[in-house]
Design a protein around this motif. Structure first.
Motif, PDB file in Angstrom:
ATOM      1  N   VAL A 346     -37.566  -6.120   6.346  1.00 31.34           N
ATOM      2  CA  VAL A 346     -36.569  -5.518   6.936  1.00 31.34           C
ATOM      3  C   VAL A 346     -36.737  -5.761   8.634  1.00 31.34           C
ATOM      4  N   GLY A 347     -35.614  -5.970   9.132  1.00 28.46           N
ATOM      5  CA  GLY A 347     -35.760  -6.266  10.791  1.00 28.46           C
ATOM      6  C   GLY A 347     -34.587  -6.253  11.445  1.00 28.46           C
ATOM      7  N   ALA A 348     -34.553  -6.755  12.692  1.00 24.09           N
ATOM      8  CA  ALA A 348     -33.164  -6.898  13.696  1.00 24.09           C
ATOM      9  C   ALA A 348     -33.334  -7.657  14.519  1.00 24.09           C
ATOM     10  N   LYS A 349     -32.401  -8.249  15.114  1.00 23.84           N
ATOM     11  CA  LYS A 349     -32.321  -9.147  16.326  1.00 23.84           C
ATOM     12  C   LYS A 349     -32.707  -8.286  17.485  1.00 23.84           C
ATOM     13  N   LEU A 350     -33.385  -8.951  18.372  1.00 19.64           N
ATOM     14  CA  LEU A 350     -33.699  -8.152  19.852  1.00 19.64           C
ATOM     15  C   LEU A 350     -32.723  -8.817  20.816  1.00 19.64           C
ATOM     16  N   SER A 351     -32.354  -7.734  21.590  1.00 14.66           N
ATOM     17  CA  SER A 351     -31.564  -8.261  22.878  1.00 14.66           C
ATOM     18  C   SER A 351     -32.907  -8.499  23.919  1.00 14.66           C
ATOM     19  N   SER A 352     -32.570  -9.431  24.755  1.00 17.85           N
ATOM     20  CA  SER A 352     -33.694  -9.632  25.881  1.00 17.85           C
ATOM     21  C   SER A 352     -33.827  -8.784  26.796  1.00 17.85           C
ATOM     22  N   LYS A 353     -32.879  -8.161  27.197  1.00 19.71           N
ATOM     23  CA  LYS A 353     -32.879  -6.886  28.368  1.00 19.71           C
ATOM     24  C   LYS A 353     -32.955  -5.522  28.002  1.00 19.71           C
ATOM     25  N   LEU A 354     -33.592  -4.835  28.407  1.00 21.08           N
ATOM     26  CA  LEU A 354     -33.562  -3.393  28.363  1.00 21.08           C
ATOM     27  C   LEU A 354     -32.316  -2.733  28.824  1.00 21.08           C
ATOM     28  N   PRO A 355     -32.220  -1.389  28.806  1.00 27.27           N
ATOM     29  CA  PRO A 355     -31.109  -0.772  29.378  1.00 27.27           C
ATOM     30  C   PRO A 355     -31.079  -0.884  31.124  1.00 27.27           C
ATOM     31  N   ASP A 356     -32.356  -1.113  31.660  1.00 28.90           N
ATOM     32  CA  ASP A 356     -32.373  -1.038  33.047  1.00 28.90           C
ATOM     33  C   ASP A 356     -32.322  -2.598  33.566  1.00 28.90           C
ATOM     34  N   GLY A 357     -32.178  -3.331  32.563  1.00 30.54           N
ATOM     35  CA  GLY A 357     -32.035  -4.809  33.202  1.00 30.54           C
ATOM     36  C   GLY A 357     -33.369  -5.421  32.973  1.00 30.54           C
ATOM     37  N   GLU A 358     -34.497  -4.905  32.734  1.00 25.89           N
ATOM     38  CA  GLU A 358     -35.926  -5.537  32.698  1.00 25.89           C
ATOM     39  C   GLU A 358     -35.821  -6.443  31.327  1.00 25.89           C
ATOM     40  N   HIS A 359     -36.760  -7.541  31.254  1.00 24.29           N
ATOM     41  CA  HIS A 359     -36.740  -8.263  30.073  1.00 24.29           C
ATOM     42  C   HIS A 359     -37.523  -7.510  29.369  1.00 24.29           C
ATOM     43  N   ARG A 360     -37.260  -7.493  27.862  1.00 24.05           N
ATOM     44  CA  ARG A 360     -37.779  -6.650  26.910  1.00 24.05           C
ATOM     45  C   ARG A 360     -39.281  -7.112  26.339  1.00 24.05           C
ATOM     46  N   THR A 361     -39.493  -8.534  26.417  1.00 23.09           N
ATOM     47  CA  THR A 361     -40.860  -8.760  25.878  1.00 23.09           C
ATOM     48  C   THR A 361     -41.689  -9.611  26.977  1.00 23.09           C
ATOM     49  N   LYS A 362     -40.962 -10.119  28.114  1.00 24.62           N
ATOM     50  CA  LYS A 362     -41.584 -10.759  28.929  1.00 24.62           C
ATOM     51  C   LYS A 362     -42.799 -10.151  29.456  1.00 24.62           C
ATOM     52  N   ASP A 363     -43.679 -11.000  29.962  1.00 28.31           N
ATOM     53  CA  ASP A 363     -45.130 -10.298  30.534  1.00 28.31           C
ATOM     54  C   ASP A 363     -45.710  -8.856  29.651  1.00 28.31           C
TER      55      ASP A 363
END
Length: 613
Positions: A346-363
C-alpha cells in the motif's frame, strides 16, 4: 580573557589553586602516548632556569627534587620497582616486541602517569610558589574557551547530582548561561541546592509538563543528568521515562516559540507557525482527508508470477489485501497471502512541497512511524523520481509502537543503484511479504521447527494500522544530551532485579528521546565513582558490553564536549575506564583515549561509532 577572583566565585570555585581543582576539566588526546604536561615553569630570581642542553634526564631529576619533598635524589618517579633487563635478555630480543608495540607503550606511559599523579595527590599542603609562581599561568584560558558559549543557554536537569554539580561549574567556566531544574525543598535557598550562584534555579518536577515548559524558556540545549533515587516503579516512571518525554516535548514547543519570535521580527504580518526547524516533517497523517484519499493498494501477488505473465485475476483469487480508514482515523492495511513469496503493498505518490512551500524530504535523515502491529515484519518502500526503489524492514509487536528508520538502513532493490537521495523521494509505501519460501521452510526444518497449519495461517494473515509517518530533520549538533547507564553490573544496586528494572526504564527514556525528532547524544556510563577526572584512559563502545566504572567528572566532561560535537549527534555509546581485555577482545584498545589537555578526544573516539543508535 582573564578569570578574575570574582568570576571564579560566581562559578563556585572558592578554594585556591590546587592540582585536583582542575583535573576534571582536563581533556584527552586521541593518541596513545602522554605528551609533556602543559606547565609553564617560571624561574625564580637567581635561578639558571631550565637547562638548554637538552638533557631531559637531568631536567627531570631537578623537577622531582623541587616538587617532591619526600623523594630521594636520583629516585624514580614510579613507586614500584622496575624489573631490570639483563644483557642476555636484551640480546635475545625478548623485550624487542614490547619496545615497539604501541599498545604496550601506551600502557606503560599510563602507568607512569598514574604513579606521578599518586605522588601529586599525596602532597598535603603545596606551597604557593609551587602552584602559582613556578607552575601555572593564571592568564592562560585556552582550556576554557568555547566560542559558542556566549550564545548558548543550557538547561541542566539533575544539577544537584554527582554529574550535574560538576557539569554546572564546567559550563560556567566556559561562559555558558546555565539554568537548573531542581525539585523544590522548603527552607533552601540558592546555596542550599549546592549549585553556584551564577546558575538560574527553576524549581519544579520533571514529571510535570508545565514545570518543564518553564524550565526550557529561552534554552538552546538540554543536558539530562537526573536519576531516580529509588527503584520504586513510580519514581522510575516519573524521572527516567516520563521526565525525558516531558523535557523533549517542552523543548520542541520552545523551539517553535523561538522560531515564531524570529519570524515576527522579520515580518510582523506573518502568521504563527506550528513547527520549528527541529520539528518533524509530515509525510502522511491519516487524520487528514488529503492523505486518506491518496493511499491505496498498489500491488498484491507474487512478483515472479507477474514476470511470467500469469493472469492478474488468478493472483487476486489467491491473495487479498485492502486499505481502509477506521473509526480512529488510522490507515488499516490488512489481508491474506496464500502463495509463498507473495507480497502486498500500500502506498501513495509524494508531492515534493509541504503546504507552506518547504520541501517535504530535503534535509531529512530518516523516517519515523506510529503504528499498531501484529508481531509480523513489514518493509517501508521508497522510490525516487528516477525509478529506483529502496526498502527497509522493521519488526512489530502487538499494540502501538514507534518505528525509527534512518535512510542508511534502506537497501536498493537492484544492484548498481546510486545511494538514496532524500530530496528525490517521490513515492512511499508499506509492504508485507509471505516469506515462507521453500528456503525458509527448509531452514525452519533444520532447526527442528514444524510447519503446522496454525503457523502457516499466521504467516498468511496480516494487519497493520498506521497513525502517521513523518520525516526526521537533519542537523549538525545534538539538542539533548542524556546521561543513561550501561546494562551490565553496577555496584550501587543491591540485586540483579533492581538493575534490570532501572535499565528497563532508562531504555524507555532513551526511546522517547530518539523518537522526539530532536538531535541527541545518549551516554551510557559505567558505575560512577568519586574520583578526579581527566587522567585515566576511557573506552568508548557500542553493544552494551562494558562492566567497568568511570569518574563522574569524566562523564560531565563528555556531556560538555557533546554539546557542539557533530560526530556525537544521534549516537548512543557506552563509556568506562580502560581495562585489560579478555583474550580475543583486544579491539577495545583501539578506542581507548589517553588524557591530554590539548586534544579533542571525543571526536576521534565516536567518529567510528554507528549513528542513529
Amino acid at each position: 580573557m582573564q578569570l578574575t577572583a570574582q568570576q571564579l566565585r560566581a562559578c563556585g570555585v572558592t578554594h585556591k589553586y590546587h592540582p585536583k581543582a582542575f583535573t576534571s576539566s582536563a581533556p584527552r588526546s586521541s593518541s596513545y602516548c602522554i605528551p609533556a604536561p602543559r606547565l609553564s615553569v617560571v624561574p625564580r630570581a637567581g635561578s639558571d632556569g631550565p637547562s638548554s642542553s637538552g638533557n631531559d634526564g637531568e631536567e627531570l631529576d631537578r623537577l622531582k627534587q623541587k616538587f617532591f619533598s619526600n623523594a630521594n635524589p636520583g629516585s624514580t618517579s614510579s613507586s614500584s620497582p622496575q624489573p631490570q633487563i639483563t644483557p642476555d635478555q636484551a640480546a635475545s630480543g625478548d623485550n624487542l616486541l614490547n619496545s615497539v608495540n604501541p599498545y604496550e607503550l601506551g600502557r606503560q606511559a599510563r602507568r607512569a602517569f598514574d604513579d606521578v599523579w599518586t605522588q601529586l595527590s599525596q602532597l598535603a599542603s603545596p606551597t604557593k610558589s609551587f602552584i602559582i609562581d613556578d607552575m601555572l599561568e593564571p592568564g592562560r584560558d585556552s582550556d576554557f574557551e568555547a566560542p559558542q558559549a556566549a550564545f548558548t543557554t543550557v538547561l541542566v536537569v539533575g544539577a544537584t547530582g554527582r554529574v550535574g554539580r560538576i557539569l554546572t561549574r564546567k559550563l560556567l567556566l566556559r561562559g555558558y548561561k546555565v539554568k537548573a531544574l531542581v525539585r523544590k525543598k522548603e527552607g533552601r535557598g540558592q546555596e542550599g541546592y549546592g549549585v553556584p550562584p551564577a546558575v538560574e534555579i527553576v524549581e519544579g518536577d520533571v514529571g510535570e509538563l508545565r514545570d518543564c515548559q518553564r524550565a526550557v524558556r529561552g534554552v538552546n540545549k538540554v543536558i539530562y543528568a537526573a536519576a531516580a533515587k529509588t527503584t520504586f516503579t513510580a519514581e522510575l516512571l516519573r524521572v527516567e521515562e516520563k521526565g525525558v518525554m516531558n523535557i523533549t516535548k517542552a523543548l520542541q514547543d520552545e523551539f517553535i516559540r523561538q522560531g515564531n519570535e524570529r519570524q515576527k521580527g522579520k515580518d510582523t504580518s506573518s502568521r504563527p507557525r506550528y513547527y520549528s526547524d527541529k520539528s518533524k516533517k509530515e509525510i502522511a497523517d491519516f487524520k487528514s482527508s488529503y492523505h486518506q484519499k491518496r493511499w491505496d493498494i498498489v500491488f498484491v501477488g507474487n512478483p515472479d508470477d507477474v514476470k511470467q505473465g500469469v493472469d492478474v485475476r488468478e493472483l487476486a483469487r489467491a491473495n487479498r489485501a485492502v486499505a481502509e480508514i477506521n473509526e480512529e482515523e488510522n490507515l488499516v492495511f490488512e489481508g491474506k497471502l496464500m502463495q509463498r513469496g507473495a507480497i502486498a503493498e500500500v502506498g501513495a505518490k509524494l508531492s515534493s512541497k509541504l503546504p507552506d512551500g518547504e520541501h517535504r524530504t530535503k534535509d531529512t535523515e530518516g523516517l519515523t512511524l506510529r503504528v499498531r502491529g501484529d508481531a509480523h515484519q513489514y518493509a517501508c518502500v521508497l522510490e525516487t523520481a528516477d525509478g529506483h526503489k529502496y526498502t527497509s524492514r522493521f519488526p512489530t509487536r502487538v499494540g502501538y509502537l514507534h518505528v525509527r528508520l534512518p535512510y542508511n538502513t534502506f537497501r536498493p532493490e537492484q544492484a548498481g543503484q546510486p545511494p538514496l537521495d532524500p530530496a528525490h523521494i517521490s513515492y512511499i509505501g508499506l509492504r508485507y511479504e509471505n516469506r515462507r519460501t521453500p528456503a525458509v521452510a527448509a531452514a525452519r526444518a533444520a532447526r527442528g521447527l514444524l510447519d503446522d497449519a496454525a503457523t502457516a495461517r499466521r504467516e498468511q494473515e496480516f494487519q497493520l494500522e498506521v497513525d502517521w509517518i513523518k520525516a526526521l530533520r537533519a542537523g549538525e549538533e545534538p539538542d539533548v544530551v542524556l546521561v543513561s547507564c550501561a546494562g551490565k553490573s553496577h555496584t550501587e544496586f543491591s540485586s540483579e532485579a533492581d538493575l534490570k528494572k532501572v535499565v528497563e526504564y532508562k531504555r524507555k527514556g532513551e526511546d522517547n528521546l530518539r523518537l522526539s525528532g530532536l538531535g541527541y547524544t545518549i551516554i551510557r556510563a559505567g558505575t560512577l565513582v568519586e574520583e578526579p577526572g581527566g587522567y585515566k584512559a576511557l573506552v568508548f563502545d557500542q553493544g552494551d558490553r562494558i562492566t567497568e566504572s568511570i569518574s563522574a567528572a569524566d562523564v560531565a566532561d563528555i556531556c560538555l564536549r557533546s554539546l557542539h560535537e557533530s560526530e556525537a549527534r544521534n549516537k548512543t555509546f557506552d563509556v568506562c575506564y580502560e581495562y585489560e581485555t579478555e583474550e580475543g577482545l583486544q579491539m577495545y584498545e583501539l578506542v581507548a583515549r589517553v588524557p591530554d589537555k590539548s586534544g579533542d578526544y571525543l571526536k576521534s573516539a565516536v567518529n567510528t561509532l554507528q549513528r542513529n543508535t
